[in-house]
Design a protein around this motif. Structure first.
Motif, mmCIF file in Angstrom:
data_model
loop_
_atom_site.group_PDB
_atom_site.id
_atom_site.type_symbol
_atom_site.label_atom_id
_atom_site.label_comp_id
_atom_site.label_asym_id
_atom_site.label_seq_id
_atom_site.Cartn_x
_atom_site.Cartn_y
_atom_site.Cartn_z
ATOM 1 N N TYR A 109 11.319 -3.406 -23.093
ATOM 2 C CA TYR A 109 12.023 -3.086 -24.340
ATOM 3 C C TYR A 109 13.264 -3.971 -24.497
ATOM 4 N N CYS A 110 14.031 -4.106 -23.419
ATOM 5 C CA CYS A 110 15.231 -4.951 -23.477
ATOM 6 C C CYS A 110 14.860 -6.403 -23.760
ATOM 7 N N TYR A 111 13.784 -6.863 -23.144
ATOM 8 C CA TYR A 111 13.329 -8.229 -23.408
ATOM 9 C C TYR A 111 12.965 -8.391 -24.877
ATOM 10 N N GLU A 112 12.165 -7.490 -25.389
ATOM 11 C CA GLU A 112 11.718 -7.594 -26.783
ATOM 12 C C GLU A 112 12.895 -7.461 -27.746
ATOM 13 N N ILE B 99 16.194 -10.522 -26.018
ATOM 14 C CA ILE B 99 15.874 -11.915 -25.720
ATOM 15 C C ILE B 99 14.929 -12.501 -26.754
ATOM 16 N N ALA B 100 13.841 -11.794 -27.056
ATOM 17 C CA ALA B 100 12.873 -12.331 -28.014
ATOM 18 C C ALA B 100 13.474 -12.408 -29.410
ATOM 19 N N LYS B 101 14.333 -11.445 -29.759
ATOM 20 C CA LYS B 101 14.956 -11.477 -31.072
ATOM 21 C C LYS B 101 15.944 -12.635 -31.167
ATOM 22 N N ALA B 102 16.621 -12.947 -30.064
ATOM 23 C CA ALA B 102 17.564 -14.076 -30.059
ATOM 24 C C ALA B 102 16.831 -15.408 -30.196
ATOM 25 N N GLU B 103 15.601 -15.458 -29.698
ATOM 26 C CA GLU B 103 14.817 -16.691 -29.808
ATOM 27 C C GLU B 103 14.116 -16.815 -31.150
ATOM 28 N N GLY B 104 14.267 -15.803 -32.001
ATOM 29 C CA GLY B 104 13.678 -15.856 -33.321
ATOM 30 C C GLY B 104 12.263 -15.309 -33.394
#
Length: 122
Positions: free
Chosen positions: A71-74, A77-82
């Protein structure tokens, strides 16, 4: 079986993870929700073997920790990478389910200590 407080904790954790699985349609998160619910249900019926019951509860907590990591990754991190990481509900139900599983483990360990102390008296 039903009169033990840890059974109530396990039932609450199971219900929370099933309701949470209804909100998530993502494959990995849905799988972890269902796996946690299944391990919680399995540990309810392992009341005669407390070591296996503790093991199943711990596996359930591992699945919740993995869920939180994903959940933290999604979310961050994934949101920061677009990447598209729009998640509908927060991690509140898994956190409460984690707490319930930890309380169940403490209750099972307390029962185990009571049995050991009764065996020493004999």
């Amino acid at each position: 079986m039903w009169q033990r407080k840890q059974t109530i904790y396990l039932i609450i954790a199971t219900l929370l993870m099933i309701v949470h699985a209804c909100f998530y349609n993502d494959g990995i998160m849905l799988g972890m929700d269902i796996a946690t619910a299944l391990f919680s249900v399995a540990s309810i019926f392992m009341y005669s073997n407390r070591k296996k019951q503790i093991y199943f509860c711990r596996v359930g907590t591992v699945f919740i920790v993995l869920w939180m990591a994903y959940y933290c990754y999604e979310r961050f991190i994934a949101k920061a990478e677009g990447l598209n990481a729009d998640l509908l509900s927060g991690p509140f139900m898994p956190i409460v389910a984690y707490i319930m599983l930890r309380l169940a483990i403490k209750g099972i360990q307390h029962d185990e200590e009571l049995i050991r102390s009764a065996d020493r008296i004999r």
